[in-house]
Scaffold this active site. Sequence first.
Site, PDB file in Angstrom:
ATOM      1  CE1 TYR A  97      -3.901  -2.127   0.459  1.00  0.00           C
ATOM      2  CE2 TYR A  97      -2.462  -3.164   2.305  1.00  0.00           C
ATOM      3  CZ  TYR A  97      -3.785  -3.544   0.976  1.00  0.00           C
ATOM      4  OH  TYR A  97      -4.534  -4.150   0.987  1.00  0.00           O
ATOM      5  CG  ASN A 120     -10.741  -2.834  -7.547  1.00  0.00           C
ATOM      6  OD1 ASN A 120     -11.877  -2.358  -8.366  1.00  0.00           O
ATOM      7  ND2 ASN A 120     -10.330  -3.719  -8.149  1.00  0.00           N
ATOM      8  CB  CYS A 128      -8.080  -4.056  -5.382  1.00  0.00           C
ATOM      9  SG  CYS A 128      -8.893  -5.834  -5.929  1.00  0.00           S
ATOM     10  CG  HIS A 129      -5.769 -10.321  -6.848  1.00  0.00           C
ATOM     11  ND1 HIS A 129      -6.831  -9.176  -7.776  1.00  0.00           N
ATOM     12  CD2 HIS A 129      -4.326 -10.989  -7.570  1.00  0.00           C
ATOM     13  CE1 HIS A 129      -5.413 -10.013  -9.207  1.00  0.00           C
ATOM     14  NE2 HIS A 129      -4.708 -10.647  -8.746  1.00  0.00           N
ATOM     15  CD  GLU A 155      -2.476 -12.548 -10.348  1.00  0.00           C
ATOM     16  OE1 GLU A 155      -1.538 -11.967 -10.453  1.00  0.00           O
ATOM     17  OE2 GLU A 155      -3.506 -11.920 -10.892  1.00  0.00           O
TER      18      GLU A 155
END
Length: 166
Positions: A97, A120, A128-129, A155
């Site tokens: 962040y 979001n 946003c993850h 991912e």
Amino acid sequence: MTIYFATHESPIGELLLVSHGEALGGLYMPDHKYGPQIGSEWRRDDRLLKPAKTQLDAYFAGELHRFEMPLAPRGTSFQTAVWQALNAIPFGRTESYGVLAARLGNPKASRAVGLANGHNPISIIVPCHRVIGANGSLTGYGGAIERKRWLLAHETRVARGRSVDR
């Protein structure tokens, strides 16, 4: 105003896709913290939302790393700036962040960035993850921390060339 929606099965549960016309305005997971309730003015339109479904299927299959579709998230100017900045975080990578706040020109705004990130409306597609705590911890996620963990692991596997578990 008519709101169009469709649902879509995924490895992390049934997703709710929302549009106000030609652009995707929302993607919500089951029990999403800030998810909408389907109202009487909502109309199901699977055809309108088929391109988003097709890209989501490719993402979950490990074949798509960046979504390409018109988006229309609704929020404040600060929120939309944060959501736009999320798209610069590469597939399979994370950012804190604080780093995101600094990239936006205000390194002391990590809490505000966290709040905007949490609101979001287009999860997964606006990634946003990929935002984590400064110490590497998986902090907050409107779609539940277990889903954030799954998305990041997915991912990572895909980015490393491993097979995709569905």
